[in-house]
Design an enzyme around this catalytic site. Structure first.
Site, PDB file in Angstrom:
ATOM      1  N   TRP A 541       9.959 -15.917 -55.665  1.00 27.02           N
ATOM      2  CA  TRP A 541       9.936 -17.260 -56.240  1.00 27.02           C
ATOM      3  C   TRP A 541       8.867 -18.193 -55.810  1.00 27.02           C
ATOM      4  CZ3 TRP A 541      12.728 -21.869 -53.726  1.00 27.02           C
ATOM      5  CH2 TRP A 541      12.960 -21.788 -52.471  1.00 27.02           C
ATOM      6  N   ASP A 542       8.166 -17.560 -54.390  1.00 28.76           N
ATOM      7  CA  ASP A 542       6.863 -18.266 -53.917  1.00 28.76           C
ATOM      8  C   ASP A 542       5.987 -18.629 -54.869  1.00 28.76           C
ATOM      9  OD1 ASP A 542       8.439 -16.619 -52.073  1.00 28.76           O
ATOM     10  OD2 ASP A 542       6.636 -16.554 -50.679  1.00 28.76           O
ATOM     11  N   GLU A 681      17.904 -18.661 -46.126  1.00 27.54           N
ATOM     12  CA  GLU A 681      18.456 -16.841 -46.084  1.00 27.54           C
ATOM     13  C   GLU A 681      19.115 -16.826 -44.981  1.00 27.54           C
ATOM     14  OE1 GLU A 681      14.652 -15.166 -46.761  1.00 27.54           O
ATOM     15  OE2 GLU A 681      15.021 -15.373 -48.917  1.00 27.54           O
ATOM     16  N   LYS A 793      17.373 -21.506 -42.041  1.00 24.95           N
ATOM     17  CA  LYS A 793      16.075 -21.023 -42.085  1.00 24.95           C
ATOM     18  C   LYS A 793      15.014 -22.049 -42.597  1.00 24.95           C
ATOM     19  CE  LYS A 793      13.418 -16.683 -43.336  1.00 24.95           C
ATOM     20  NZ  LYS A 793      13.673 -15.938 -44.380  1.00 24.95           N
ATOM     21  N   GLN A 794      15.431 -22.689 -43.498  1.00 24.57           N
ATOM     22  CA  GLN A 794      14.197 -23.312 -44.355  1.00 24.57           C
ATOM     23  C   GLN A 794      15.106 -24.542 -45.178  1.00 24.57           C
ATOM     24  OE1 GLN A 794      13.617 -19.605 -46.452  1.00 24.57           O
ATOM     25  NE2 GLN A 794      12.746 -21.202 -48.012  1.00 24.57           N
TER      26      GLN A 794
END
Ligand code: G6P
Ligand code: MG
Length: 930
Positions: A541-542, A681, A793-794
């Site tokens: 998806w980046d 994640e 994580k993000q």
């Protein structure tokens, strides 16, 4: 960045260039030699002797007479400089010198003139200089690099960190040969090759000077321990292939790699990977039977840099072979042409400085390459003659053929050329005897084709080569430069007041451009671009969420290619959905050639290699399907490409919506999406992840809207599509109901959005205990452990706020920012996150805080702050930087036919400017702090 500024004297600091001209003119008229101001342009910056030679224009005079004439000219010159006073400093110089000193930059003067010390003392500026070098300091004068290299040594600053200000073409050439950044003073006809050109120094500030260095990524001193990092950030390419910045002659523990789009080869665990292609850069240099290597003999005056403006990687150094006193000047430069996908060019120059020498260059196409020790290629054929070398290989399992051919040309007549037919490594060997001062230039032209491009890659590469070598190095160089100029004209971002950030954004955009194919719709950009072995070239998806917006806004045709990749892999997405028992199309979390899922299911535990860790992302990180729909819609919204939306966009968005219609689970009081992984994640197998549900809701709403749009605009297509996908009135009612009632844990009273069911019930991490950590929270808590805490994580909820920024009110923004930001692993969590936090902080009008997150992203590659840049460029972070600047700091928002900006620049930024194309019209945003 720049540590020293080296000024030329005559014509830069003071107007004595005019005095030199007057003195020569007087001599010339006395001797009846025609000499005009225009003739004098060539004399600028060159030594007294060389000036006389140029003045004589081929006329012969005795040595005695020459000495007499030079002495006479010098007398005339000295008469004039006798009158110099500090008032003769050119406008702007005094202020600039003072500013540079105050900034702790080293300052020196380097002039070919033996009168320089005298002039400097009359101008009264000695005390402001850290050094001064003149024609007597060295033997070889400009355009040789010696004077500048001597000055850099005097200042104890590496050449690549020096900036030279020059008014003469010879001076610019000399500084460039020294690997320094250049500022040309005067007309472009004279100093146009400089990194930056200015008419004079009046009003010029130190910041104007150091900005000249924001187009290059440098390696100032050779540090073997940093090689793998450098190789990644010095990756160069053209969108067809990318080549890591390894040395041509190689080095121990380097990680050499060239990745050609679409050349997938089978591999265990990761299913498929881009096969490391034969090394087109391979070159050995032998001098008097000593093989050149960075760890043999003595290396001096080293400088290496990637010029982002033209995509050229350069290295210069002086080499003294072990046990020899003789010095050799070595220069390498190479590029993969942006003007011509199948063409790469490498130039090497060896100059013998102190005496005659035998020099041999062996240039090959090295097929002995592997991916992490695993060789993918079988040799099909090879050949070499003194004319051309070629290599044809095929991937073992996938049977993709790749052919490379090479041809060498040289500047000398007396060269012995032989074919060099090492098995798997064919090439040519060129040998010559150099006289003292003589130089040997070899140009290596390489062409590559694969069976994806043509039926017969070998003959295609050979004919391309013949055609290109005829044009010659300079023409190919200029074509490449022009192609890059065109790219930057549209895509550059100007950021004044912060050289580090300026360089970082240019490097990021450069790396993205060289990963984007210009014409191949069946490839896309992998998480590590074409710059490293990380993630094996797989597409995540980046690409759609992080990388694509930059292309959509500034290079729409490249964005379209990448979206077409999802169209061509739709069959794989159908298979993935079917395999998991669902209808419609579900995109793979990691995608390669076919669109089938290629996420490894198990990876080795780095702490205990006997154990394996189960990777769940390929099974349940399902939001990518909505992310792709989002990117398609965004592309359409920005470009207005209705044809694409009609033929590609709507079919993809509807077929993937069918998947959601099937995957979303009915509840008593609504719908749920259970057992997923969101962007964060650290948490797996969660129910109702806010990001996933928010995006799925958006996807279903858009699917309904777009289907209607198609019925209005292309009714026949719409009817056919409904029929082929089985879309009925019930389907639409279901989607509508799902979109309305899909669980989304948003508390309107507080604004809080719960990241997933039960997140708020999890305990918090005692962050104090982890203050000095050097690794991610997940590796400290282990996978199962991190799952049990409120640690991210993000960006997850924050990510959703950014993507759907109009849907959420200020209270929601603030509450979620306040809650989630301190719970996020900013330093060692995902590299995708800092740029998004920068954008989000801007939405909350905190630009200085945004800046901290922004620099965190900016340093992921250039400074390797995560310690993993060696695996390849962090593509998402690079794309995120652009979004942080454009959507965050500039606050760009598109309306249906116009745009708005909401500037919020960090306090030290003076200017932010960029262009974008909105529905075929180019717009320039130029935000300046008054
Ligand atoms: C500088 C000037 C030249 C001059 C050279 C030698 O580079 O730009 O015009 O010829 O120095 O100067 P000198 O004073 O040694 O003759
Ligand atoms: Mg000069």
């Amino acid at each position: 960045m720049i540590e020293a500024v080296i000024f030329d004297l005559d014509g830069v600091i003071t107007e004595t260039a005019e005095y030199h001209f007057q003195a020569w003119k007087r001599l010339a008229s006395e001797e009846g030699i025609p000499f005009s101001r225009a003739d004098n342009e060539k004399l600028r910056g060159v030594s007294r002797q060389e000036s006389l030679r140029l003045l004589l224009a081929g006329r012969e005079i005795s040595e005695e007479l020459a000495d007499d004439w030079m002495a006479r000219k010098n007398r005339y010159y000295q008469e004039m400089i006798a009158e110099l006073t500090p008032d003769d400093l050119l406008p702007g110089v005094a202020t600039l010198l003072a500013e540079l000193r105050a900034m702790d930059l080293k300052v020196a003067i380097a002039s070919a003139s033996r009168n320089a010390p005298d002039v400097i003392s009359r101008l009264g500026i000695e005390s402001q200089l850290d050094g001064c070098a003149d024609g007597s300091s060295i033997e070889r004068q400009k355009p040789a690099p010696d004077l500048f290299l001597y000055t850099a040594r005097l200042l104890k600053v590496p050449p690549a960190r020096c900036l030279v200000i020059e008014d003469a073409a010879a001076g610019i050439q000399a500084a460039q040969a020294a690997g320094m950044v250049t500022l040309g003073i005067g007309p472009a006809e004279r100093v146009g090759e400089a990194d930056k050109v200015m008419p004079n120094l009046e009003g010029v500030t130190a910041a104007d000077l150091t900005r000249a260095a924001t187009w290059r990524v440098i390696e100032a001193a050779f540090e073997p321990a940093r090689q793998n990092h450098l190789e990644t950030i010095l990756t160069h390419g053209n969108g067809y292939l990318g080549t890591r910045g390894t040395f041509e002659e190689r080095f121990e523990n380097d990680c050499q790699g060239t990745f050609v789009h679409g050349i997938w080869a089978d591999v265990e665990i990761g299913f498929t990977e881009l096969a490391n292609a034969p090394d087109w850069t391979a070159l050995e240099v032998w001098i008097n039977d000593h093989r050149f290597s960075m760890d043999r003999g003595t290396v001096e005056d080293y400088a290496r840099y990637l010029d982002l403006r033209s995509g050229v990687l350069r290295r210069r150094l002086r080499w003294i072979p072990a046990g020899e006193g003789q010095r050799f000047e070595l220069k390498f430069e190479r590029f993969a042409s942006l003007a011509n996908s199948h063409l790469m060019v490498l130039r090497i120059q060896v100059q013998a400085l102190d005496g005659p020498a035998t020099v041999e260059i062996r240039a090959t196409l090295n097929g002995h390459v592997d991916n992490w020790g695993y060789p993918h290629w079988d040799l099909i054929s090879q050949g070499s003659s003194h004319q051309m070398a070629s290599l044809e290989v095929a991937t073992r399992s996938t049977l993709k053929t790749l052919a490379m051919s090479a041809k060498l040309t040289t500047n000398r007549e007396d060269v012995n050329i032989e074919g060099w037919d090492d098995p798997g490594n064919p090439g040519m060997c060129l040998r010559t005897e150099l006289e003292e001062g003589g130089s040997f230039t070899v140009d290596k032209f390489v062409s590559v084709f694969t069976s994806r491009d043509v039926c017969d890659p070998l003959s295609a590469s050979q004919s391309k080569l013949l055609e290109s070598t005829k044009l010659g190095y300079e023409v190919l160089f200029d074509e490449n430069k022009a192609a890059w100029r065109e790219f930057w004209r549209r895509s550059d971002v100007i950021l004044e007041g912060d050289d580090e950030a300026q360089l970082a954004i240019r490097h990021a955009l450069f790396q993205l451009r060289i990963a984007a194919s210009s014409d191949d719709e069946r490839v896309s950009i992998g998480a590590k671009t074409l710059s490293g072995f990380g993630y094996r070239g797989h597409v995540f998806w980046d690409n759609e969420i992080f990388v694509l917006p930059f292309f959509t806004y500034t290079q729409p045709s490249l964005a379209r290619n990448m979206l077409m990749y999802r169209w061509h892999t739709l069959q794989g997405a159908r298979r993935k959905a079917a395999k998991s028992g669902f209808a419609g199309a579900q995109y793979a979390w990691e995608s390669a050639e076919t669109g089938d899922e290629v996420t490894p299911r198990w990876v080795t535990d780095s702490r205990d290699p006997s154990k394996k860790i189960r990777i769940w992302t390929g099974d349940i990180q399902i939001h990518i399907t909505a992310d792709i729909a989002y990117a398609i819609w965004q592309y359409w919204h920005v470009t207005g490409d209705d044809e694409f939306m009609r033929n590609i966009g709507v079919p993809v968005i509807l077929e993937t919506a069918i998947f959601w219609g099937n995957r979303v689970e009915p509840l008593n009081d609504g719908y749920a999406l259970n057992q997923v992984i969101g962007p964060d994640e650290y948490h797996h197998h969660v129910d109702n992840n806010a990001f996933t549900n928010g995006m799925v809701r958006w996807h279903l709403e858009k699917a309904i809207e777009l289907r209607e749009w198609l019925h209005l605009n292309a009714p026949a297509d719409a009817v056919a599509l409904d029929r082929s996908l089985g879309i009925t009135a019930e389907t639409l009612t279901l989607w509508q109901d799902m979109a309305a009632r899909l669980k989304f844990n948003h508390d309107p009273s507080t604004g809080m959005i719960e990241q997933f069911d039960g997140f708020f019930q999890l305990p918090d991490v005692e962050w104090d205990r982890y203050k000095d950590r050097t690794t991610s929270m997940q590796s400290l808590l282990r996978i199962g452990g991190a799952n049990q805490y409120q640690v991210l994580k993000q960006a997850d909820v924050i990510m959703l706020l950014c993507l759907l920024r109009d849907q959420f009110d200020h209270k929601t923004w603030q509450a979620n920012w306040d809650y989630y930001t301190p719970r996020t692993d900013h330093s060692y969590g995902s590299s995708l996150s800092p740029a998004i936090h920068a954008w989000a902080a801007c939405e909350l009008e905190c630009p200085d805080l945004a800046y901290e997150h922004f620099m965190h992203a900016a340093r992921a590659d250039l400074q390797d702050i995560r310690g993993n840049a060696g695996d390849g460029i962090h593509a998402a972070s690079a794309g995120g930087l652009w979004q942080a600047l454009v959507f965050g700091f500039a606050g760009l928002q598109l309306t249906s036919d116009d745009h708005t900006v909401t500037p919020r620049l960090p306090s030290h930024w003076n200017r932010l400017s960029f262009s974008f194309c909105h529905r075929g019209e180019w717009k320039v945003i130029d935000l300046r702090r008054e």
